[in-house]
Design a protein around this motif. Structure first.
Motif, short mmCIF file in Angstrom:
data_model
loop_
_atom_site.label_atom_id
_atom_site.label_comp_id
_atom_site.label_asym_id
_atom_site.label_seq_id
_atom_site.Cartn_x
_atom_site.Cartn_y
_atom_site.Cartn_z
N GLY A 37 0.80 -1.22 0.00
CA GLY A 37 0.00 0.00 0.00
C GLY A 37 0.83 1.27 0.00
N SER A 38 2.05 1.21 0.55
CA SER A 38 2.96 2.35 0.52
C SER A 38 3.80 2.37 -0.75
N LEU A 39 4.06 1.19 -1.33
CA LEU A 39 4.87 1.12 -2.55
C LEU A 39 4.08 1.48 -3.79
N SER A 40 2.81 1.12 -3.82
CA SER A 40 2.02 1.26 -5.05
C SER A 40 1.90 2.70 -5.54
N PRO A 41 1.71 3.73 -4.67
CA PRO A 41 1.65 5.09 -5.21
C PRO A 41 2.95 5.52 -5.90
N VAL A 42 4.08 5.09 -5.37
CA VAL A 42 5.37 5.43 -5.98
C VAL A 42 5.51 4.77 -7.34
N VAL A 98 12.85 -3.89 -9.35
CA VAL A 98 11.77 -2.89 -9.38
C VAL A 98 12.30 -1.52 -8.96
N TRP A 99 13.15 -1.48 -7.95
CA TRP A 99 13.72 -0.20 -7.50
C TRP A 99 14.58 0.42 -8.59
N LEU A 100 15.38 -0.38 -9.29
CA LEU A 100 16.21 0.14 -10.38
C LEU A 100 15.34 0.73 -11.49
N ILE A 101 14.22 0.10 -11.78
CA ILE A 101 13.33 0.60 -12.83
C ILE A 101 12.65 1.89 -12.39
N VAL A 102 12.15 1.92 -11.17
CA VAL A 102 11.42 3.10 -10.68
C VAL A 102 12.33 4.31 -10.60
N LEU A 117 8.47 -9.74 -11.73
CA LEU A 117 9.40 -9.25 -10.72
C LEU A 117 8.72 -9.13 -9.35
N ILE A 118 7.50 -8.60 -9.33
CA ILE A 118 6.77 -8.48 -8.07
C ILE A 118 6.48 -9.86 -7.50
N PHE A 119 6.10 -10.80 -8.39
CA PHE A 119 5.82 -12.17 -7.94
C PHE A 119 7.06 -12.79 -7.31
N VAL A 120 8.20 -12.68 -8.01
CA VAL A 120 9.45 -13.28 -7.51
C VAL A 120 9.86 -12.64 -6.19
N GLY A 121 9.80 -11.30 -6.13
CA GLY A 121 10.20 -10.61 -4.90
C GLY A 121 9.34 -10.98 -3.72
N LEU A 177 11.91 3.50 -0.18
CA LEU A 177 11.18 2.47 0.55
C LEU A 177 11.26 1.14 -0.19
N ILE A 178 11.22 1.18 -1.52
CA ILE A 178 11.36 -0.05 -2.30
C ILE A 178 12.75 -0.65 -2.10
N PHE A 179 13.77 0.21 -2.07
CA PHE A 179 15.14 -0.26 -1.83
C PHE A 179 15.25 -0.91 -0.46
N MET A 180 14.62 -0.32 0.53
CA MET A 180 14.69 -0.88 1.88
C MET A 180 13.97 -2.22 1.95
N VAL A 181 12.85 -2.35 1.25
CA VAL A 181 12.13 -3.61 1.21
C VAL A 181 12.95 -4.69 0.51
N ALA A 182 13.75 -4.30 -0.47
CA ALA A 182 14.58 -5.27 -1.20
C ALA A 182 15.79 -5.71 -0.40
N VAL A 183 16.43 -4.78 0.30
CA VAL A 183 17.71 -5.07 0.95
C VAL A 183 17.53 -5.47 2.42
N GLY A 184 16.65 -4.79 3.15
CA GLY A 184 16.52 -5.01 4.59
C GLY A 184 16.20 -6.45 4.97
N PRO A 185 15.09 -7.03 4.47
CA PRO A 185 14.79 -8.43 4.84
C PRO A 185 15.89 -9.40 4.44
N ALA A 186 16.50 -9.20 3.27
CA ALA A 186 17.57 -10.10 2.83
C ALA A 186 18.74 -10.07 3.80
N MET A 187 19.12 -8.89 4.29
CA MET A 187 20.24 -8.79 5.23
C MET A 187 19.92 -9.49 6.54
N VAL A 188 18.71 -9.29 7.05
CA VAL A 188 18.33 -9.91 8.33
C VAL A 188 18.30 -11.43 8.20
N VAL A 189 17.74 -11.92 7.10
CA VAL A 189 17.62 -13.37 6.91
C VAL A 189 19.00 -14.02 6.77
N VAL A 190 19.89 -13.42 6.00
CA VAL A 190 21.24 -13.98 5.83
C VAL A 190 21.98 -13.99 7.16
#
Length: 430
Positions: A37-42, A98-102, A117-121, A177-190
């Motif tokens: 809901g926060s990503l879609s307007p961007v 998605v962040w690179l495209i936006v 891309l959204i499905f995979v992410g 915010l898209i960048f944080m969604v892409a990088v943040g969870p991956a860093m925590v999980v690793v």
């Protein structure tokens, strides 16, 4: 002295509560779908999408969140850390692209490619959920309801947590915010993926487990109330950036607070009152040596003959009563007074293969319940940004945070009350 310290560190690393706490931290950033809901307007503004095109992205996001058999199948082949790593890579690649495209760093792709891309992410979230739930359910076989409710609750709360972190970072570019969604969870999980694993939790039951769950529930309620108050304050009052940083630091302290449980259990000097299950359950090598034809059969009368109040007895007395009942039934079976039937497949609470699960009514009941009941909530979450903007609100993050908080409370409460119903309602109705 060093030997004792090494022993306690090893006990801490193999403590099932540490696995549970690490799973909570992973789930706290795993619910990336709730931030849509926060990503879609961007995305809509940057790529000049209309509402119909944006809705297709929302459907792709929901499919990625729902198609979990890929994660489940890989979890049967790979170790749990491997499944978590696959999920982290999917999350990073999908939302990172998605962040690179936006932001104009990559060429704009067709709508169907953006949906992929959204499905995979978002599908990476299913790997996080699968690994966390599988490990913790195996480690807490007698407390599945609270464990599942708390873990899924934190997945729902992740939208509010990520929003607060984004508010602290205070990037002028909303695409961050898209960048944080892409990088943040991956860093925590690793960082935590090697902690998430079964550690023989059924042999770590303690009398203090009830207090530990009470502490976790208290942290949950305090965290939800705190986030709600902070979000409303930041929306209604012009709060300085320094104060926002302080709020976020307190949020991190609340998230870290549950780690005191495995620390206390592993490093305290109180006697190690291990579960009686550890004493009564046979060791794996004993199980292998003692396998016989009798191990492959069960007495159909055990559950019928067992009094309901046995489940409420202390563990030692409960196992003693069940052992006495089994001895009587064994003697009766030898005399031909009790029929014996062979064990056919696992029972509830045990591990099922896919084919075993497909023939169970429980699976299809859950499937149709989710199919018919979960769509309305997802529709609101997907279109929350546009709904809030249509009402004149520029800040959509506050609504994403609020729906995440109430989602969190509903899931945690569902796990808590389901356990009460399963344990005590049959006794009350008897």
């Amino acid at each position: 002295m060093m030997g004792k310290l090494k022993e306690r560190i090893q006990a801490f690393v193999n403590n099932r509560w540490l696995v549970f706490v690490a799973a909570i931290w992973i789930q706290s950033c795993a619910g990336i779908g709730y931030v849509f809901g926060s990503l879609s307007p961007v995305i809509k503004r940057s790529l000049n999408y209309n509402q119909r095109q944006l809705s297709k992205l929302g459907v792709a996001k929901d499919l990625g969140d729902s198609v979990g058999f890929l994660a489940g199948s890989l979890s049967e082949i790979l170790p749990l850390w491997g499944a978590l790593l696959v999920g982290a890579l999917q999350n990073l690649i999908g939302y990172g692209w998605v962040w690179l495209i936006v932001t104009g760093r990559a060429p704009v792709l067709p709508l169907w490619a953006m949906c992929i891309l959204i499905f995979v992410g978002n599908n990476g979230e299913t790997y996080f959920n699968t690994a966390a739930l599988v490990s913790c359910v195996q480690n807490f076989p007698k407390s599945r309801g609270p464990v599942v409710g708390i873990l899924k609750g934190f997945a729902g709360l992740s939208g509010a947590i990520l929003t607060q972190i984004y508010t602290m970072i205070n990037f002028p570019d909303q695409a961050a915010l898209i960048f944080m969604v892409a990088v943040g969870p991956a860093m925590v999980v690793v960082a935590l993926m090697f902690i998430i694993r079964p550690v023989g939790g059924h042999r770590q039951v303690r009398p203090s487990d009830g207090f530990s769950f009470t502490f976790i529930y208290s942290v949950c309620l305090l965290l939800a109330a705190y986030l709600m108050g902070v979000m409303l304050l930041e929306d209604l009052v012009d709060v300085s950036h320094t104060l926002i940083i302080i709020f976020t630091v307190i949020l991190f302290l609340l998230l870290v607070a549950p780690v005191v449980i495995p620390v206390k259990l592993s490093f305290s000097d109180e006697p190690k009152d291990l579960a009686v299950e550890e004493v009564l359950l046979p060791k794996p090598e004993q199980q292998e040596a003692g396998k016989s034809e009798q191990d492959e059969v069960i007495f159909s009368e055990v559950e019928d003959e067992k009094p309901k109040e046995v489940d409420l007895l202390p563990a030692t007395e409960r196992h003693k009563r069940i052992a006495q009942l089994q001895a009587k039934l064994c003697q009766a079976a030898a005399e031909g007074a009790v029929r014996v039937k062979r064990r056919r497949g696992p029972h509830r609470g045990e591990d099922f293969t896919l084919m075993q699960a497909l023939i169970k009514a429980d699976l299809w009941l859950i499937f149709f319940s989710l199919l018919l009941a979960s769509g309305s909530g997802l529709t609101v979450i997907d279109n929350l940004g546009q709904m809030s903007q249509s009402l004149g609100y520029d800040n959509t993050h506050i609504f994403v945070s609020m729906i995440s908080i109430w989602n969190f409370l509903g899931r945690v409460g569902g796990g808590y009350f389901s356990e009460i119903i399963v344990r005590y309602l049959p006794i009350l109705l008897d």
